[in-house]
Design a protein around this motif. Structure first.
Motif, PDB file in Angstrom:
ATOM      1  N   ASN A   1       0.811  -1.219   0.000  1.00 14.32           N
ATOM      2  CA  ASN A   1       0.000   0.000   0.000  1.00 14.32           C
ATOM      3  C   ASN A   1       0.845   1.269   0.000  1.00 14.32           C
ATOM      4  O   ASN A   1       0.300   2.363  -0.149  1.00 14.32           O
ATOM      5  CB  ASN A   1      -0.922   0.019   1.224  1.00 14.32           C
ATOM      6  CG  ASN A   1      -2.179  -0.796   1.014  1.00 14.32           C
ATOM      7  OD1 ASN A   1      -2.477  -1.225  -0.099  1.00 14.32           O
ATOM      8  ND2 ASN A   1      -2.923  -1.029   2.073  1.00 14.32           N
TER       9      ASN A   1
ATOM     10  N   VAL B   1      -5.779  -5.211  -9.329  1.00 15.83           N
ATOM     11  CA  VAL B   1      -4.662  -5.013  -8.394  1.00 15.83           C
ATOM     12  C   VAL B   1      -3.413  -5.756  -8.847  1.00 15.83           C
ATOM     13  O   VAL B   1      -2.337  -5.575  -8.272  1.00 15.83           O
ATOM     14  CB  VAL B   1      -5.045  -5.436  -6.960  1.00 15.83           C
ATOM     15  CG1 VAL B   1      -6.210  -4.632  -6.444  1.00 15.83           C
ATOM     16  CG2 VAL B   1      -5.328  -6.928  -6.869  1.00 15.83           C
TER      17      VAL B   1
ATOM     18  N   GLY C   1      -1.378   1.325  -3.197  1.00 16.95           N
ATOM     19  CA  GLY C   1      -2.732   1.331  -2.675  1.00 16.95           C
ATOM     20  C   GLY C   1      -3.774   0.953  -3.700  1.00 16.95           C
ATOM     21  O   GLY C   1      -4.940   0.740  -3.367  1.00 16.95           O
TER      22      GLY C   1
ATOM     23  N   PHE D   1      -5.348   2.620  -5.898  1.00 17.64           N
ATOM     24  CA  PHE D   1      -6.450   3.562  -6.083  1.00 17.64           C
ATOM     25  C   PHE D   1      -6.634   3.849  -7.572  1.00 17.64           C
ATOM     26  O   PHE D   1      -5.671   4.016  -8.302  1.00 17.64           O
ATOM     27  CB  PHE D   1      -6.192   4.857  -5.319  1.00 17.64           C
ATOM     28  CG  PHE D   1      -6.237   4.671  -3.832  1.00 17.64           C
ATOM     29  CD1 PHE D   1      -7.447   4.587  -3.160  1.00 17.64           C
ATOM     30  CD2 PHE D   1      -5.059   4.560  -3.091  1.00 17.64           C
ATOM     31  CE1 PHE D   1      -7.494   4.396  -1.796  1.00 17.64           C
ATOM     32  CE2 PHE D   1      -5.097   4.374  -1.724  1.00 17.64           C
ATOM     33  CZ  PHE D   1      -6.327   4.290  -1.069  1.00 17.64           C
TER      34      PHE D   1
ATOM     35  N   HIS E   1     -12.965  -0.492  -0.698  1.00 18.95           N
ATOM     36  CA  HIS E   1     -11.551  -0.138  -0.742  1.00 18.95           C
ATOM     37  C   HIS E   1     -11.078   0.513   0.559  1.00 18.95           C
ATOM     38  O   HIS E   1      -9.994   0.202   1.062  1.00 18.95           O
ATOM     39  CB  HIS E   1     -11.297   0.799  -1.928  1.00 18.95           C
ATOM     40  CG  HIS E   1      -9.879   0.790  -2.397  1.00 18.95           C
ATOM     41  ND1 HIS E   1      -9.471   1.424  -3.551  1.00 18.95           N
ATOM     42  CD2 HIS E   1      -8.755   0.244  -1.881  1.00 18.95           C
ATOM     43  CE1 HIS E   1      -8.172   1.259  -3.710  1.00 18.95           C
ATOM     44  NE2 HIS E   1      -7.717   0.549  -2.713  1.00 18.95           N
ATOM     45  N   ILE E   2     -11.882   1.399   1.104  1.00 16.74           N
ATOM     46  CA  ILE E   2     -11.484   2.069   2.344  1.00 16.74           C
ATOM     47  C   ILE E   2     -11.338   1.072   3.482  1.00 16.74           C
ATOM     48  O   ILE E   2     -10.355   1.108   4.244  1.00 16.74           O
ATOM     49  CB  ILE E   2     -12.503   3.172   2.717  1.00 16.74           C
ATOM     50  CG1 ILE E   2     -12.354   4.371   1.784  1.00 16.74           C
ATOM     51  CG2 ILE E   2     -12.317   3.618   4.170  1.00 16.74           C
ATOM     52  CD1 ILE E   2     -13.367   5.472   2.025  1.00 16.74           C
TER      53      ILE E   2
ATOM     54  N   SER F   1     -10.809  -2.250   3.313  1.00 20.31           N
ATOM     55  CA  SER F   1      -9.663  -3.143   3.093  1.00 20.31           C
ATOM     56  C   SER F   1      -8.340  -2.399   3.300  1.00 20.31           C
ATOM     57  O   SER F   1      -7.391  -2.948   3.877  1.00 20.31           O
ATOM     58  CB  SER F   1      -9.721  -3.744   1.686  1.00 20.31           C
ATOM     59  OG  SER F   1      -9.679  -2.740   0.686  1.00 20.31           O
ATOM     60  N   TYR F   2      -8.288  -1.161   2.856  1.00 22.95           N
ATOM     61  CA  TYR F   2      -7.064  -0.361   3.007  1.00 22.95           C
ATOM     62  C   TYR F   2      -6.763  -0.110   4.484  1.00 22.95           C
ATOM     63  O   TYR F   2      -5.620  -0.257   4.929  1.00 22.95           O
ATOM     64  CB  TYR F   2      -7.225   0.961   2.252  1.00 22.95           C
ATOM     65  CG  TYR F   2      -5.958   1.782   2.166  1.00 22.95           C
ATOM     66  CD1 TYR F   2      -5.017   1.540   1.166  1.00 22.95           C
ATOM     67  CD2 TYR F   2      -5.697   2.806   3.078  1.00 22.95           C
ATOM     68  CE1 TYR F   2      -3.861   2.282   1.075  1.00 22.95           C
ATOM     69  CE2 TYR F   2      -4.537   3.555   2.989  1.00 22.95           C
ATOM     70  CZ  TYR F   2      -3.620   3.295   1.991  1.00 22.95           C
ATOM     71  OH  TYR F   2      -2.466   4.044   1.911  1.00 22.95           O
TER      72      TYR F   2
ATOM     73  N   VAL G   1      -5.483  -3.235   6.340  1.00 24.44           N
ATOM     74  CA  VAL G   1      -4.077  -3.507   6.030  1.00 24.44           C
ATOM     75  C   VAL G   1      -3.149  -2.498   6.718  1.00 24.44           C
ATOM     76  O   VAL G   1      -2.129  -2.879   7.308  1.00 24.44           O
ATOM     77  CB  VAL G   1      -3.847  -3.487   4.505  1.00 24.44           C
ATOM     78  CG1 VAL G   1      -2.353  -3.500   4.172  1.00 24.44           C
ATOM     79  CG2 VAL G   1      -4.530  -4.683   3.858  1.00 24.44           C
ATOM     80  N   MET G   2      -3.501  -1.222   6.662  1.00 28.84           N
ATOM     81  CA  MET G   2      -2.619  -0.196   7.224  1.00 28.84           C
ATOM     82  C   MET G   2      -2.525  -0.294   8.752  1.00 28.84           C
ATOM     83  O   MET G   2      -1.435  -0.226   9.319  1.00 28.84           O
ATOM     84  CB  MET G   2      -3.097   1.196   6.811  1.00 28.84           C
ATOM     85  CG  MET G   2      -3.058   1.440   5.312  1.00 28.84           C
ATOM     86  SD  MET G   2      -1.450   1.090   4.546  1.00 28.84           S
ATOM     87  CE  MET G   2      -0.479   2.474   5.180  1.00 28.84           C
TER      88      MET G   2
END
Length: 323
Positions: A81, A252, A259, A261, A290-291, A293-294, A297-298
């Motif tokens: 990411n 992806v 990321g 995006f 997406h938000i 999952s992001y 991960v972060m």
């Protein structure tokens, strides 16, 4: 990095050029919190099962506990990411080698096998959904049949290559002989790496377990897609969710900005178009998906770095060294 950024920018343009931004924002803000929570739960369980499967793939070289493998794995996704060109895979290789005390190549072959399993399972799930009478067009049915056919053919070739390994290597060497040395050696190296990865699946019990875990974890991502769409009032059923999942995985896999995006957003828009879903609705679902999952991960990546007593600069330095 520049090429990936351009790809993401172009994807964003095509995903957003007909969108009413005010309506899009309203859809995201008014999303159903219950469905959004289901996206979060599905992703958390997905990554935990992914760590369980990785422990199984590591067994021939290292007996890892899930709680031990999970933070190592998440550093790789965390780096993906932040870094271009899927360099997070090399970060995971480095961190895994350091944490487990095994060679980097041993870690990397398990990552290669993960990718082989993932693409196999997604292709079969997509194919089953499309050929099961749930597709909205003949093209999707044909695409599903093609995915199943290609997957079966690919695994048949892998099994034959494992059974007659030396002959398979000679055939590959003959096939790549017309290519320049740089390209030929790269193909030969990838072939050898794929064989080395699949060699670890010698136990029938292990094969059944990792295949089951693979289907289960990707079913959870399919559930996350379905829940994200339902949270903004889009209902396309299991088949629609599988089409979006397959498109997202393909997106992806392409070069993109860190990321992913833009590419994820365009994947939702294109995959849902045959179902008559507007770009606004598709984008709203993609943003929720997406938000969540992001952020998973972060946040998991930051916690993992703390658990492993590492800093972001350590990952960057190792990536530059292997780059």
């Amino acid at each position: 990095m520049l090429f990936g950024t351009v790809i993401s920018a172009v994807a964003f343009y095509f995903a957003l050029h007909n969108v009413d931004m005010s309506a899009l924002l309203d859809s995201v803000i008014s999303s159903d919190p219950v469905w959004v929570a289901l996206v979060l739960v599905a992703y958390l369980v997905h990554f935990w099962l992914k760590a369980v499967r990785w422990c199984d793939l590591l067994k021939p070289v290292y007996r890892a506990r899930t709680a031990e493998a999970y933070p190592v794995m998440m550093t790789g996704f965390f780096a993906n990411n932040l870094l271009p060109a899927h360099l997070g895979e090399f970060v995971r290789m480095y961190v895994g080698s350091k944490a487990f005390g095994i060679r980097k190549t041993e870690v990397f072959t398990t990552i290669v096998l993960e990718r082989i399993l993932d693409f196999t399972v997604i292709a079969l799930m997509f194919g089953a959904a499309m050929t099961g009478g749930q597709a909205v067009s003949d093209r999707l049915v044909y695409a599903g049949q093609a995915m199943i056919g290609v997957t079966v053919l690919a695994w048949s070739m892998i099994i034959i290559a494992l059974r007659f390994e030396s002959s398979a290597q000679r055939v590959v060497h003959w096939l790549i002989s017309p290519f320049p040395d740089v390209i030929g050696k790269s193909i030969e190296s990838m072939f050898s790496l794929a064989l080395a990865a699949t060699h670890s699946l010698k136990s029938v019990h292990l094969v059944v377990r990792v295949v089951f875990l693979s289907f289960l974890q990707w079913a959870l991502v399919g559930l996350a897609v379905y829940a994200a769409l339902m949270s903004v009032g889009v209902e396309v059923g299991v088949a629609g969710a599988m089409v979006v999942l397959a498109a997202t995985v393909l997106a992806v896999s392409l070069p993109a900005a860190p990321g992913f995006f833009g590419t994820v957003q365009l994947a939702f828009v294109l995959a849902l178009a045959p179902y008559g879903i507007s770009e606004n609705a598709a984008l709203a679902g993609s943003i929720i998906f997406h938000i969540i999952s992001y952020l998973v991960v972060m946040v998991s990546g930051v916690i993992a770095l703390h658990q492993l007593d590492m800093r972001l600069s350590d990952l960057k330095r190792e990536t530059e060294r292997n780059g």
